[in-house]
Design a protein around this motif. Structure first.
Motif, mmCIF file in Angstrom:
data_model
loop_
_atom_site.group_PDB
_atom_site.id
_atom_site.type_symbol
_atom_site.label_atom_id
_atom_site.label_comp_id
_atom_site.label_asym_id
_atom_site.label_seq_id
_atom_site.Cartn_x
_atom_site.Cartn_y
_atom_site.Cartn_z
ATOM 1 N N ALA A 142 0.831 -1.210 0.000
ATOM 2 C CA ALA A 142 0.000 0.000 0.000
ATOM 3 C C ALA A 142 0.862 1.256 0.000
ATOM 4 O O ALA A 142 0.565 2.244 -0.698
ATOM 5 N N ALA B 230 0.956 4.214 -2.726
ATOM 6 C CA ALA B 230 0.703 5.602 -2.319
ATOM 7 C C ALA B 230 1.836 6.514 -2.748
ATOM 8 O O ALA B 230 1.614 7.642 -3.206
ATOM 9 N N VAL C 60 1.508 9.750 -5.131
ATOM 10 C CA VAL C 60 1.869 11.092 -4.671
ATOM 11 C C VAL C 60 2.876 11.731 -5.617
ATOM 12 O O VAL C 60 2.798 12.941 -5.912
ATOM 13 N N ALA D 26 5.493 10.383 2.146
ATOM 14 C CA ALA D 26 5.133 9.084 1.578
ATOM 15 C C ALA D 26 6.349 8.172 1.492
ATOM 16 O O ALA D 26 6.257 6.958 1.741
#
Length: 456
Positions: free
Chosen positions: A365, A369, A373, A390
């Motif tokens: 995950a 992400a 980003v 992130a």
């Protein structure tokens, strides 16, 4: 270069480094085999067993005769007469009855030998567990150092990109400062990770006795772990060496009480001797009837019945009884410690397995992400700080996964150790197991000889 590509390149480089030197790779079982054969703590415990073995030979000497040679010379002079006497002989003594003290001393010595063997087995378990933990620590810390290095490379790229955007008017000095700050922190973290690697490698060398080369990922010893914790408790109660050592110690303490009580029983000893004496008289002027040589032989028995020993024997019996009581309490304490160790190891094992699953999902995950980003930052919907945050989430997730995988393997070894099954044979280490009974068989019935079985 994207973050995922950076990771794949680094992993590929590591894979090539390992595959290029397959002859120097080390497995967890191989490391444990080295520790079992060369670790100084284990060798010291083996020597302790040999020392205890001699206690059996010492106790058995009470059944055997003692032989002593005697010799004396005496010169005297009175009123001009010199009198010289001399004698030499041999005396043999044999205990016929000593209040069962020798018999009980032998039983006590044998119980102490069994206790010391269990101490050795417990030492082996502890060293094998520590070596397994050290092995997995090196793997974990090396993985963390690689991740820290990847993080530094990624952040260096972010600093370059932030400066490029500033130059064309798309970014701000704040973006550059934030990226540089994260890069500086990553440098410090990388240095700390490398120091931790060196520390873990030092512990590995101490326990295993060799340099940690290319270590392959270890696996949990699931085959040694009972399916249920209550079954593990049952196995530990009957097999754990710490419990069995205290049980044998209590047996030895019980025989020690009987040895002390033997002081109140009569003793019977047989004795035989032969001697020759000679006398020479000089200076008197006349032959003396005292001059000449004579031989003497004797045989007899002595019966001794204790009546009062000043209270010493009674105090010793009371002392031994208190030591027996303490030894029995030690059994209960050992059981409680083992039960606590089993419960703790099981809890850590279950938690570590669940953490591995969760952290793998977290890594996937976090990677998704981060990529999202970065793409949103490229179109102006996200800031550099969002990318940096992130990225930190990805590194933290991968480090947590590395720690959880290490904890799963180590916790499985902790369970095996807590139930008393962490032994070379059960682990399949492929080494010749030490057999302490061989030394006892070599020395317990020796009547004489100063050399040890290994020639010293």
């Amino acid at each position: 270069m994207s973050y995922l590509r950076l990771i794949s390149v680094s992993v590929l480089a590591l894979g090539l480094a390992v595959s290029a030197n397959p002859a120097f790779s080390e497995t967890l079982k191989g490391a444990l085999a080295k520790a079992y054969q060369t670790n100084s703590t284990i060798n010291s415990a083996r020597a302790g067993v040999r020392v205890t073995d001699e206690g059996v030979a010492i106790a058995k000497s009470g059944w055997r005769p003692t032989i002593a040679g005697t010799a004396s010379v005496k010169h005297a002079s009175q009123a001009g007469t010199r009198l010289s006497t001399g004698s030499f002989g041999v005396v043999i003594q044999q205990n016929l009855f000593d209040g069962f003290r020798t018999r009980n001393s032998v039983h006590a010595a044998n119980a102490q030998v069994l206790a010391q063997r269990e101490v050795l087995r417990n030492t082996v378990q502890n060293i094998l567990f520590n070596a397994a933990a050290a092995y997995m620590d090196v793997i974990r810390d090396r993985r963390i150092a690689v991740l820290r290095n990847q993080n530094l490379s990624f952040l260096s790229e972010q600093v370059r990109a932030a400066r490029a955007r500033l130059d064309v008017g798309e970014g701000t000095r704040t973006d550059v400062a934030q990226a540089e700050a994260r890069r500086s922190g990553a440098t410090a973290q990388l240095n700390a990770a490398r120091a931790q690697v060196r520390s873990s490698e030092a512990v590995y060398r101490q326990l295993v006795g060799s340099e940690p080369s290319n270590l392959t990922m270890g696996k949990a010893v699931a085959s040694l772990i009972p399916a249920r914790i209550d079954a593990a408790m049952t196995v530990a109660s009957s097999e754990h060496p710490a419990i069995r050592a205290t049980q044998h110690g209590a047996d030895a303490a019980g025989y020690a009480v009987k040895v002390s009580e033997g002081q109140f029983l009569p003793t019977l000893k047989a004795e035989a001797g032969i001697s020759r004496s000679s006398t020479d008289v000089g200076g008197g002027g006349f032959p003396s009837p005292l001059e000449g040589t004579s031989d003497t032989a004797s045989i007899g028995a002595t019966l001794s019945i204790p009546i009062y020993q000043g209270g010493r024997a009674s105090a010793e019996v009371r002392q031994k009884k208190e030591q027996l009581g303490q030894a029995r309490i030690d059994i209960d304490e050992a059981r409680e410690n083992v039960r606590a160790a089993v419960s703790s190891a099981y809890a850590q094992y279950e938690a570590a397995k669940a953490s591995v699953v969760a952290n793998r999902d977290l890594v996937n995950a976090a990677n998704l992400a981060l990529n999202g980003v970065i793409e949103e930052r490229n179109v102006g919907q996200r800031t550099t700080l969002d990318v940096l945050n992130a990225q930190a989430d990805v590194i933290d997730a991968r480090i947590s996964l590395a720690s959880a995988e290490r904890d799963t393997v180590v916790a499985s070894y902790a369970i095996a150790s807590a139930i008393g099954r962490l032994a070379p044979g059960r682990l399949g280490l492929g080494v010749r197991e030490h057999k302490p009974e061989e030394h006892l068989e070599a020395v317990e019935d020796k009547w004489f000889g100063l050399r040890t079985p290994d020639g010293r």
